[in-house]
Design a protein around this motif. Structure first.
Motif, short mmCIF file in Angstrom:
data_model
loop_
_atom_site.label_atom_id
_atom_site.label_comp_id
_atom_site.label_asym_id
_atom_site.label_seq_id
_atom_site.Cartn_x
_atom_site.Cartn_y
_atom_site.Cartn_z
N LEU A 98 11.99 3.48 37.29
CA LEU A 98 13.27 2.99 36.79
C LEU A 98 14.33 3.04 37.88
N LEU A 99 14.38 4.14 38.61
CA LEU A 99 15.37 4.27 39.68
C LEU A 99 15.11 3.25 40.80
N THR A 100 13.86 3.06 41.15
CA THR A 100 13.52 2.09 42.20
C THR A 100 13.87 0.67 41.79
N SER A 101 13.68 0.36 40.51
CA SER A 101 13.98 -1.00 40.04
C SER A 101 15.47 -1.32 40.09
N LEU A 102 16.32 -0.29 40.15
CA LEU A 102 17.77 -0.49 40.19
C LEU A 102 18.32 -0.50 41.61
N HIS A 103 17.46 -0.46 42.61
CA HIS A 103 17.89 -0.50 44.00
C HIS A 103 17.63 -1.88 44.59
N THR A 104 18.25 -2.13 45.71
CA THR A 104 17.94 -3.35 46.46
C THR A 104 16.59 -3.19 47.14
N GLU A 105 16.03 -4.31 47.58
CA GLU A 105 14.72 -4.25 48.23
C GLU A 105 14.77 -3.40 49.50
N ALA A 106 15.86 -3.49 50.25
CA ALA A 106 15.97 -2.71 51.48
C ALA A 106 16.04 -1.22 51.18
N ASP A 107 16.80 -0.83 50.15
CA ASP A 107 16.91 0.59 49.81
C ASP A 107 15.62 1.11 49.19
N ALA A 108 14.92 0.27 48.42
CA ALA A 108 13.67 0.71 47.78
C ALA A 108 12.57 0.91 48.80
N ALA A 109 12.64 0.24 49.95
CA ALA A 109 11.58 0.33 50.95
C ALA A 109 11.83 1.41 51.99
N THR A 110 12.95 2.13 51.92
CA THR A 110 13.23 3.17 52.91
C THR A 110 12.30 4.36 52.72
N ASN A 111 12.02 5.06 53.81
CA ASN A 111 11.16 6.24 53.79
C ASN A 111 11.79 7.34 54.65
N PRO A 112 12.24 8.45 54.04
CA PRO A 112 12.16 8.79 52.61
C PRO A 112 13.08 7.94 51.76
N PRO A 113 12.78 7.82 50.46
CA PRO A 113 13.57 6.95 49.59
C PRO A 113 15.02 7.41 49.52
#
Length: 292
Positions: A50-65
Protein backbone atom coordinates in the motif's frame (compact mmCIF):
# COMPACT_ATOMS: atom_id res chain seq x y z
CA UNK A 1 1.18 -47.78 60.88
CA UNK A 2 0.49 -44.40 59.30
CA UNK A 3 -3.08 -43.32 59.00
CA UNK A 4 -4.60 -40.88 56.54
CA UNK A 5 -7.27 -38.43 57.46
CA UNK A 6 -9.96 -37.40 55.04
CA UNK A 7 -10.32 -33.67 54.44
CA UNK A 8 -12.86 -32.11 56.71
CA UNK A 9 -15.82 -30.21 55.46
CA UNK A 10 -14.88 -26.78 54.17
CA UNK A 11 -11.24 -27.68 53.47
CA UNK A 12 -10.09 -27.00 49.90
CA UNK A 13 -8.22 -29.82 48.28
CA UNK A 14 -5.46 -28.72 45.90
CA UNK A 15 -5.70 -30.35 42.50
CA UNK A 16 -3.27 -30.27 39.57
CA UNK A 17 -5.79 -28.22 37.58
CA UNK A 18 -6.11 -25.64 40.32
CA UNK A 19 -2.32 -25.35 40.66
CA UNK A 20 -1.79 -24.98 36.90
CA UNK A 21 -4.43 -22.27 36.42
CA UNK A 22 -2.29 -19.33 37.68
CA UNK A 23 0.57 -20.49 35.43
CA UNK A 24 -1.71 -20.49 32.42
CA UNK A 25 -2.95 -17.03 33.31
CA UNK A 26 0.63 -15.78 33.54
CA UNK A 27 1.32 -17.09 30.03
CA UNK A 28 -1.77 -15.45 28.52
CA UNK A 29 -0.07 -12.05 27.83
CA UNK A 30 2.86 -13.85 26.20
CA UNK A 31 0.60 -15.77 23.86
CA UNK A 32 -1.23 -12.53 23.09
CA UNK A 33 2.03 -10.84 22.09
CA UNK A 34 2.99 -13.82 19.94
CA UNK A 35 -0.40 -13.71 18.20
CA UNK A 36 -0.02 -9.97 17.51
CA UNK A 37 3.52 -10.51 16.19
CA UNK A 38 2.39 -13.26 13.82
CA UNK A 39 -0.55 -11.13 12.66
CA UNK A 40 1.68 -8.13 11.96
CA UNK A 41 4.10 -10.41 10.12
CA UNK A 42 1.35 -11.41 7.70
CA UNK A 43 -0.08 -7.88 7.35
CA UNK A 44 3.31 -6.16 6.87
CA UNK A 45 3.69 -7.07 3.14
CA UNK A 46 0.21 -5.72 2.41
CA UNK A 47 0.95 -2.47 4.25
CA UNK A 48 4.27 -2.16 2.44
CA UNK A 49 2.52 -2.71 -0.90
CA UNK A 50 0.00 0.00 0.00
CA UNK A 51 2.77 2.43 0.89
CA UNK A 52 4.72 1.64 -2.28
CA UNK A 53 1.62 2.16 -4.43
CA UNK A 54 1.32 5.73 -3.07
CA UNK A 55 4.85 6.70 -4.12
CA UNK A 56 6.21 7.85 -7.44
CA UNK A 57 8.09 5.34 -9.56
CA UNK A 58 11.42 6.99 -8.74
CA UNK A 59 10.78 6.90 -4.98
CA UNK A 60 9.45 3.32 -5.10
CA UNK A 61 12.61 2.11 -6.84
CA UNK A 62 15.09 3.61 -4.35
CA UNK A 63 17.24 1.27 -2.26
CA UNK A 64 16.81 1.48 0.68
CA UNK A 65 13.17 2.48 0.17
CA UNK A 66 12.18 6.05 0.97
CA UNK A 67 9.37 5.69 3.50
CA UNK A 68 8.86 9.45 4.01
CA UNK A 69 8.64 10.24 0.28
CA UNK A 70 5.86 12.34 -1.19
CA UNK A 71 2.56 10.49 -1.62
CA UNK A 72 0.70 10.42 -4.91
CA UNK A 73 -2.13 8.55 -6.64
CA UNK A 74 -0.42 8.39 -10.03
CA UNK A 75 -0.05 4.60 -9.84
CA UNK A 76 -3.80 4.15 -9.39
CA UNK A 77 -4.54 6.60 -12.21
CA UNK A 78 -2.31 4.63 -14.57
CA UNK A 79 -3.99 1.40 -13.54
CA UNK A 80 -7.54 2.61 -14.21
CA UNK A 81 -6.47 4.37 -17.41
CA UNK A 82 -5.31 1.00 -18.77
CA UNK A 83 -8.93 -0.31 -18.81
CA UNK A 84 -8.79 -3.19 -16.29
CA UNK A 85 -12.55 -3.83 -16.26
CA UNK A 86 -12.72 -6.65 -18.86
CA UNK A 87 -10.06 -8.63 -17.00
CA UNK A 88 -11.75 -8.03 -13.64
CA UNK A 89 -15.13 -9.08 -15.03
CA UNK A 90 -13.60 -12.23 -16.53
CA UNK A 91 -12.01 -13.14 -13.19
CA UNK A 92 -15.24 -12.50 -11.33
CA UNK A 93 -17.28 -14.54 -13.80
CA UNK A 94 -14.92 -17.51 -13.89
CA UNK A 95 -14.46 -17.53 -10.09
CA UNK A 96 -18.14 -17.18 -9.17
CA UNK A 97 -19.47 -19.68 -11.72
CA UNK A 98 -16.80 -22.29 -10.98
CA UNK A 99 -17.29 -21.89 -7.22
CA UNK A 100 -21.06 -22.33 -7.57
CA UNK A 101 -20.61 -25.50 -9.66
CA UNK A 102 -18.03 -26.85 -7.19
CA UNK A 103 -20.37 -26.38 -4.23
CA UNK A 104 -23.31 -27.97 -6.07
CA UNK A 105 -21.19 -31.01 -6.91
CA UNK A 106 -19.27 -31.26 -3.63
CA UNK A 107 -22.30 -31.34 -1.30
CA UNK A 108 -23.86 -34.55 -2.72
CA UNK A 109 -20.41 -36.15 -2.99
CA UNK A 110 -19.57 -35.28 0.61
CA UNK A 111 -23.00 -36.55 1.72
CA UNK A 112 -22.26 -39.91 0.11
CA UNK A 113 -18.84 -40.03 1.77
CA UNK A 114 -19.84 -38.95 5.29
CA UNK A 115 -23.50 -39.21 6.28
CA UNK A 116 -24.32 -42.17 4.05
CA UNK A 117 -20.84 -43.54 3.29
CA UNK A 118 -20.47 -45.73 0.22
CA UNK A 119 -18.36 -48.87 0.14
CA UNK A 120 -14.60 -48.24 0.24
CA UNK A 121 -15.14 -44.53 0.77
CA UNK A 122 -11.54 -44.19 1.96
CA UNK A 123 -10.36 -45.24 -1.50
CA UNK A 124 -12.60 -42.59 -3.02
CA UNK A 125 -11.14 -39.94 -0.72
CA UNK A 126 -7.62 -41.02 -1.62
CA UNK A 127 -8.50 -40.75 -5.30
CA UNK A 128 -9.66 -37.16 -4.79
CA UNK A 129 -6.46 -36.39 -2.90
CA UNK A 130 -4.26 -38.05 -5.52
CA UNK A 131 -5.53 -35.67 -8.20
CA UNK A 132 -3.87 -32.81 -6.30
CA UNK A 133 -0.52 -34.63 -6.38
CA UNK A 134 -0.17 -34.11 -10.13
CA UNK A 135 1.95 -31.05 -10.90
CA UNK A 136 -0.04 -28.37 -12.67
CA UNK A 137 2.63 -28.01 -15.34
CA UNK A 138 2.20 -31.68 -16.28
CA UNK A 139 -1.43 -31.07 -17.23
CA UNK A 140 -0.79 -27.78 -19.01
CA UNK A 141 0.07 -29.13 -22.47
CA UNK A 142 -2.74 -31.75 -22.64
CA UNK A 143 -5.31 -29.18 -21.53
CA UNK A 144 -4.00 -26.69 -24.08
CA UNK A 145 -4.19 -29.24 -26.92
CA UNK A 146 -7.71 -30.31 -25.96
CA UNK A 147 -8.89 -26.69 -25.80
CA UNK A 148 -7.24 -25.98 -29.15
CA UNK A 149 -8.83 -28.98 -30.88
CA UNK A 150 -12.25 -28.04 -29.50
CA UNK A 151 -11.86 -24.40 -30.49
CA UNK A 152 -12.10 -23.24 -26.87
CA UNK A 153 -8.91 -21.22 -26.57
CA UNK A 154 -9.39 -17.72 -25.15
CA UNK A 155 -12.83 -18.73 -23.87
CA UNK A 156 -14.19 -18.07 -20.39
CA UNK A 157 -16.01 -21.44 -20.45
CA UNK A 158 -12.65 -23.22 -20.59
CA UNK A 159 -11.50 -21.41 -17.46
CA UNK A 160 -14.71 -22.32 -15.65
CA UNK A 161 -14.20 -26.01 -16.45
CA UNK A 162 -10.53 -25.90 -15.41
CA UNK A 163 -11.20 -24.06 -12.14
CA UNK A 164 -14.06 -26.41 -11.30
CA UNK A 165 -11.91 -29.51 -11.81
CA UNK A 166 -9.07 -27.97 -9.79
CA UNK A 167 -11.24 -27.10 -6.78
CA UNK A 168 -13.49 -30.18 -6.64
CA UNK A 169 -11.01 -32.38 -4.66
CA UNK A 170 -10.35 -29.87 -1.88
CA UNK A 171 -14.04 -28.96 -1.71
CA UNK A 172 -15.08 -32.60 -1.27
CA UNK A 173 -12.42 -33.11 1.43
CA UNK A 174 -13.56 -30.03 3.34
CA UNK A 175 -17.28 -30.67 2.93
CA UNK A 176 -16.95 -34.25 4.11
CA UNK A 177 -15.52 -33.14 7.46
CA UNK A 178 -18.26 -30.52 7.78
CA UNK A 179 -21.16 -32.82 6.91
CA UNK A 180 -19.83 -35.48 9.27
CA UNK A 181 -20.80 -33.13 12.12
CA UNK A 182 -24.46 -33.03 11.09
CA UNK A 183 -26.44 -35.03 13.71
CA UNK A 184 -27.83 -38.27 12.31
CA UNK A 185 -30.94 -37.86 14.46
CA UNK A 186 -32.03 -34.82 12.44
CA UNK A 187 -31.59 -36.67 9.16
CA UNK A 188 -33.42 -39.76 10.39
CA UNK A 189 -36.31 -37.63 11.66
CA UNK A 190 -36.60 -35.92 8.28
CA UNK A 191 -36.55 -39.28 6.49
CA UNK A 192 -39.33 -40.54 8.75
CA UNK A 193 -41.37 -37.52 7.69
CA UNK A 194 -40.93 -38.56 4.06
CA UNK A 195 -38.17 -36.16 2.99
CA UNK A 196 -36.37 -37.27 -0.15
CA UNK A 197 -32.69 -36.72 -0.84
CA UNK A 198 -32.99 -33.32 -2.64
CA UNK A 199 -35.25 -32.00 0.12
CA UNK A 200 -32.95 -33.47 2.74
CA UNK A 201 -29.92 -31.73 1.29
CA UNK A 202 -31.66 -28.41 0.69
CA UNK A 203 -33.65 -28.03 3.93
CA UNK A 204 -31.73 -30.09 6.49
CA UNK A 205 -28.08 -30.59 5.61
CA UNK A 206 -27.27 -27.26 3.97
CA UNK A 207 -28.65 -24.99 6.73
CA UNK A 208 -26.81 -26.95 9.43
CA UNK A 209 -23.53 -27.01 7.49
CA UNK A 210 -23.81 -23.44 6.14
CA UNK A 211 -20.65 -22.17 7.92
CA UNK A 212 -18.67 -25.00 6.37
CA UNK A 213 -20.20 -24.36 2.96
CA UNK A 214 -19.31 -20.66 3.22
CA UNK A 215 -15.72 -21.49 4.20
CA UNK A 216 -15.36 -23.95 1.32
CA UNK A 217 -16.87 -21.51 -1.18
CA UNK A 218 -14.57 -18.70 -0.06
CA UNK A 219 -11.44 -20.84 -0.37
CA UNK A 220 -12.47 -22.10 -3.82
CA UNK A 221 -13.20 -18.52 -4.90
CA UNK A 222 -9.75 -17.38 -3.73
CA UNK A 223 -8.01 -20.25 -5.54
CA UNK A 224 -9.90 -19.50 -8.76
CA UNK A 225 -9.33 -15.74 -8.50
CA UNK A 226 -5.57 -16.12 -7.98
CA UNK A 227 -4.93 -18.75 -10.68
CA UNK A 228 -2.41 -17.55 -13.24
CA UNK A 229 -0.73 -20.42 -15.10
CA UNK A 230 -3.71 -21.81 -17.03
CA UNK A 231 -5.16 -18.36 -17.61
CA UNK A 232 -1.84 -17.18 -19.02
CA UNK A 233 -1.59 -20.08 -21.48
CA UNK A 234 -5.23 -20.69 -22.40
CA UNK A 235 -6.34 -17.05 -22.81
CA UNK A 236 -4.94 -14.12 -24.75
CA UNK A 237 -7.20 -11.07 -25.06
CA UNK A 238 -10.92 -11.89 -24.84
CA UNK A 239 -10.94 -14.08 -21.71
CA UNK A 240 -7.78 -12.89 -19.93
CA UNK A 241 -8.15 -12.58 -16.16
CA UNK A 242 -6.88 -10.04 -13.66
CA UNK A 243 -3.69 -12.00 -12.73
CA UNK A 244 -2.79 -12.09 -16.42
CA UNK A 245 -3.57 -8.38 -16.64
CA UNK A 246 -1.18 -7.72 -13.73
CA UNK A 247 1.73 -9.34 -15.55
CA UNK A 248 1.38 -6.72 -18.27
CA UNK A 249 2.75 -4.09 -15.87
CA UNK A 250 6.10 -5.90 -15.61
CA UNK A 251 8.41 -4.57 -18.30
CA UNK A 252 12.08 -5.05 -19.10
CA UNK A 253 12.65 -1.30 -19.42
CA UNK A 254 11.55 1.57 -17.20
CA UNK A 255 10.12 1.67 -13.70
CA UNK A 256 6.90 -0.15 -12.86
CA UNK A 257 6.95 -1.01 -9.14
CA UNK A 258 4.51 1.68 -7.91
CA UNK A 259 1.82 1.04 -10.52
CA UNK A 260 2.28 -2.73 -10.13
CA UNK A 261 1.64 -2.43 -6.37
CA UNK A 262 -1.38 -0.23 -7.05
CA UNK A 263 -2.78 -2.74 -9.54
CA UNK A 264 -2.12 -5.70 -7.22
CA UNK A 265 -3.86 -3.92 -4.35
CA UNK A 266 -6.96 -3.14 -6.43
CA UNK A 267 -7.12 -6.70 -7.78
CA UNK A 268 -6.88 -8.05 -4.22
CA UNK A 269 -9.82 -5.96 -2.97
CA UNK A 270 -12.63 -8.38 -4.05
CA UNK A 271 -10.97 -11.27 -2.20
CA UNK A 272 -10.33 -9.12 0.88
CA UNK A 273 -13.91 -7.83 0.83
CA UNK A 274 -15.30 -11.37 0.54
CA UNK A 275 -13.08 -12.52 3.41
CA UNK A 276 -14.18 -9.69 5.70
CA UNK A 277 -17.85 -10.15 4.81
CA UNK A 278 -17.76 -13.89 5.56
CA UNK A 279 -15.18 -13.92 8.35
CA UNK A 280 -17.64 -15.09 11.04
CA UNK A 281 -18.83 -18.03 8.95
CA UNK A 282 -15.27 -18.69 7.81
CA UNK A 283 -14.07 -19.11 11.40
CA UNK A 284 -17.08 -21.25 12.29
CA UNK A 285 -16.64 -23.39 9.20
CA UNK A 286 -12.91 -23.94 9.60
CA UNK A 287 -13.36 -24.86 13.25
CA UNK A 288 -16.32 -27.15 12.53
CA UNK A 289 -15.24 -30.71 13.17
CA UNK A 290 -12.05 -29.67 14.96
CA UNK A 291 -13.49 -30.45 18.41
CA UNK A 292 -15.26 -33.72 18.94
Amino acid sequence: MATTTAPTRGERVATPTARSTPKRRNLAPLWGLIAWAVGLLFVAPVLWMLLTSLHTEADAATNPPSIAAKLTLSGYREFFDSDPWPALINSLTASLVSTLIVILLAIPAAYALSIRPVEKWTDVMFFFLSTKMLPVVAALLPVYLIAKNLGLLDNIVTLVVIYTSMNIPIAVWMMRSFLAEVPNEIIEAAQLDGARLPTLLRRIVMPVAMPGIAATALICFIFAWNELLFARVITSTVASTSPVFLTGFITSEGLFLAKLCAAALVVSLPVLAAGFAAQDKLVQGLSLGAVK
